[in-house]
Design an enzyme around this catalytic site. Structure first.
Site, PDB file in Angstrom:
ATOM      1  N   TYR A 129     -12.074   0.274  15.605  1.00  0.00           N
ATOM      2  CA  TYR A 129     -11.034   0.702  14.658  1.00  0.00           C
ATOM      3  C   TYR A 129     -10.002   1.594  15.369  1.00  0.00           C
ATOM      4  CZ  TYR A 129      -9.180   2.647  10.247  1.00  0.00           C
ATOM      5  OH  TYR A 129      -8.370   3.030   9.203  1.00  0.00           O
ATOM      6  N   LYS A 179      -5.989   0.883  15.796  1.00  0.00           N
ATOM      7  CA  LYS A 179      -4.955   1.768  15.245  1.00  0.00           C
ATOM      8  C   LYS A 179      -4.137   2.434  16.358  1.00  0.00           C
ATOM      9  CE  LYS A 179      -5.911   1.030  10.881  1.00  0.00           C
ATOM     10  NZ  LYS A 179      -4.949   0.379   9.969  1.00  0.00           N
TER      11      LYS A 179
HETATM   12  P1  NAI Z   1      -9.140  -0.852   1.224  1.00  0.00           P
HETATM   13  O1  NAI Z   1     -10.299  -1.525   1.856  1.00  0.00           O
HETATM   14  O2  NAI Z   1      -9.324  -0.161  -0.074  1.00  0.00           O
HETATM   15  O3  NAI Z   1      -7.912  -1.867   1.099  1.00  0.00           O
HETATM   16  C1  NAI Z   1      -7.574  -2.767   2.130  1.00  0.00           C
HETATM   17  C2  NAI Z   1      -6.991  -4.012   1.509  1.00  0.00           C
HETATM   18  O4  NAI Z   1      -6.666  -4.923   2.581  1.00  0.00           O
HETATM   19  C3  NAI Z   1      -7.965  -4.730   0.577  1.00  0.00           C
HETATM   20  O5  NAI Z   1      -7.339  -5.014  -0.659  1.00  0.00           O
HETATM   21  C4  NAI Z   1      -8.323  -6.003   1.336  1.00  0.00           C
HETATM   22  O6  NAI Z   1      -8.608  -7.108   0.498  1.00  0.00           O
HETATM   23  C5  NAI Z   1      -7.066  -6.224   2.154  1.00  0.00           C
HETATM   24  N1  NAI Z   1      -7.299  -7.070   3.328  1.00  0.00           N
HETATM   25  C6  NAI Z   1      -8.344  -7.003   4.204  1.00  0.00           C
HETATM   26  N2  NAI Z   1      -8.243  -7.957   5.116  1.00  0.00           N
HETATM   27  C7  NAI Z   1      -7.124  -8.674   4.827  1.00  0.00           C
HETATM   28  C8  NAI Z   1      -6.506  -9.803   5.416  1.00  0.00           C
HETATM   29  N3  NAI Z   1      -7.026 -10.408   6.492  1.00  0.00           N
HETATM   30  N4  NAI Z   1      -5.340 -10.258   4.885  1.00  0.00           N
HETATM   31  C9  NAI Z   1      -4.818  -9.673   3.781  1.00  0.00           C
HETATM   32  N5  NAI Z   1      -5.378  -8.612   3.172  1.00  0.00           N
HETATM   33  C10 NAI Z   1      -6.515  -8.110   3.694  1.00  0.00           C
HETATM   34  O7  NAI Z   1      -8.608   0.156   2.331  1.00  0.00           O
HETATM   35  P2  NAI Z   1      -7.651   1.439   2.212  1.00  0.00           P
HETATM   36  O8  NAI Z   1      -8.486   2.642   2.341  1.00  0.00           O
HETATM   37  O9  NAI Z   1      -6.735   1.313   1.066  1.00  0.00           O
HETATM   38  O10 NAI Z   1      -6.847   1.298   3.574  1.00  0.00           O
HETATM   39  C11 NAI Z   1      -5.543   0.723   3.655  1.00  0.00           C
HETATM   40  C12 NAI Z   1      -5.018   0.939   5.062  1.00  0.00           C
HETATM   41  O11 NAI Z   1      -5.016   2.340   5.347  1.00  0.00           O
HETATM   42  C13 NAI Z   1      -5.887   0.293   6.136  1.00  0.00           C
HETATM   43  O12 NAI Z   1      -5.067  -0.212   7.157  1.00  0.00           O
HETATM   44  C14 NAI Z   1      -6.705   1.455   6.652  1.00  0.00           C
HETATM   45  O13 NAI Z   1      -7.136   1.253   7.968  1.00  0.00           O
HETATM   46  C15 NAI Z   1      -5.716   2.598   6.541  1.00  0.00           C
HETATM   47  N6  NAI Z   1      -6.326   3.909   6.485  1.00  0.00           N
HETATM   48  C16 NAI Z   1      -7.149   4.302   5.441  1.00  0.00           C
HETATM   49  C17 NAI Z   1      -7.690   5.567   5.426  1.00  0.00           C
HETATM   50  C18 NAI Z   1      -8.560   6.049   4.321  1.00  0.00           C
HETATM   51  O14 NAI Z   1      -9.028   7.195   4.392  1.00  0.00           O
HETATM   52  N7  NAI Z   1      -8.811   5.300   3.277  1.00  0.00           N
HETATM   53  C19 NAI Z   1      -7.404   6.533   6.488  1.00  0.00           C
HETATM   54  C20 NAI Z   1      -6.541   6.039   7.513  1.00  0.00           C
HETATM   55  C21 NAI Z   1      -6.020   4.775   7.486  1.00  0.00           C
END
Ligand code: NAI
Length: 249
Positions: free
Chosen positions: A156, A160
């Site tokens: 990861y 990133k």
């Molecule tokens: P989440 O897991 O709740 O949402 C991610 C979304 O991406 C989901 O709706 C999923 O279906 C979709 N997804 C996954 N693979 C996909 C693909 N191949 N094509 C299209 N859609 C796809 O995750 P969250 O927490 O909302 O994270 C969103 C972004 O923020 C991610 O890039 C994550 O790495 C980043 N992030 C999140 C943090 C956190 O604390 N939640 C902290 C730092 C970064």
């Protein structure tokens, strides 16, 4: 601050839930035309239905960010229907955590593919349309883990960290076309991705975060509004952390 993004066509990947959904909600409230892309059709439909309560200008498509041909066709259809693409937010991302010695090659590849290659594919396909209007903003949702690393998250962190370097290269390459590219590095944000963390781990994190709490998806969305708007017209190639002061770089 209230943003007026009426007339802006904004595409957000992975926006059916979590941070992406909060970003979609914020852009819908700012009156932008919001296009959600997510892998599961059912989730997309649910998200669109819920956002339609805010704005009629919300559309959703099932799509996989690593499906190059599918994304190309989808972006062409979006540009044909709405006239252009003004803003792309590369938010889709996953984790497959494991200590390095135990990490399977599939865990490494899947995370690198979706988080980094997916952003490359979407950026390349969106850029083709943005070039025509000589205006655009691309926002890559990175992570503080890409800045500081984390035990058990080598895949990861590499994805990133790579996304941050990718952001800088694209910012340099696209600047002459008036297309800005920035990264947002969220810290620990309350979503389904982090819901699995134990209360002990949460308490440990809270101790090292100067503002002493986890963030909300809406905190990330507010920065995205700024980076998409003309208020940030002279900002490109930057990585801005939304992390309660966890990283101060
Ligand atoms: P989440 O897991 O709740 O949402 C991610 C979304 O991406 C989901 O709706 C999923 O279906 C979709 N997804 C996954 N693979 C996909 C693909 N191949 N094509 C299209 N859609 C796809 O995750 P969250 O927490 O909302 O994270 C969103 C972004 O923020 C991610 O890039 C994550 O790495 C980043 N992030 C999140 C943090 C956190 O604390 N939640 C902290 C730092 C970064």
């Amino acid at each position: 601050m209230k943003y007026d993004l009426n007339g802006q066509i904004v595409v957000i990947t992975g926006a059916a839930r979590g941070i992406g959904f909060a970003i979609a909600e914020a852009f819908a409230k700012a009156d932008a035309t919001v296009i959600i892309i997510d892998i599961a059709a059912e989730m997309v439909e649910k998200a669109v239905t819920s956002l339609k309560a805010i704005s009629e200008k919300v559309f959703g498509y099932a799509g996989n960010v690593v499906d190059s041909l599918g994304i190309e066709a989808l972006f062409a259809a979006i540009a044909a229907q709405h006239g252009r693409i003004d803003c792309l937010i590369n938010n889709a991302g996953i984790t497959r955590d494991n200590l390095l010695l135990r990490m399977k090659e599939e865990e490494w590849s899947l995370v690198l593919d979706i988080n980094l290659k997916g952003s490359f594919i979407c950026t390349q396909k969106a850029f083709k349309h943005m070039m025509k209007t000589r205006k655009g903003s691309i926002i890559n949702i990175a992570s503080v883990i890409g800045l500081m690393g984390n035990a058990g998250q080598a895949n990861y962190a590499a994805s990133k960290g790579g996304l941050i370097a990718f952001t800088k290269s694209c910012a340099k390459e696209f600047a002459s076309r008036n297309i800005r590219v920035n990264a947002v590095a969220p810290g620990f944000i309350e979503t389904e991705m982090t819901a699995t963390l134990s209360p002990e781990i949460r308490a440990e994190y809270a101790k090292v975060i100067p503002l002493q709490k986890m963030g909300n998806p809406a905190d990330v969305a507010k920065l995205c509004l700024f980076l998409a708007s003309d208020e940030s017209a002279y900002i490109t190639g930057q990585t801005v952390a939304v992390d309660g002061g966890l990283t101060m770089h």
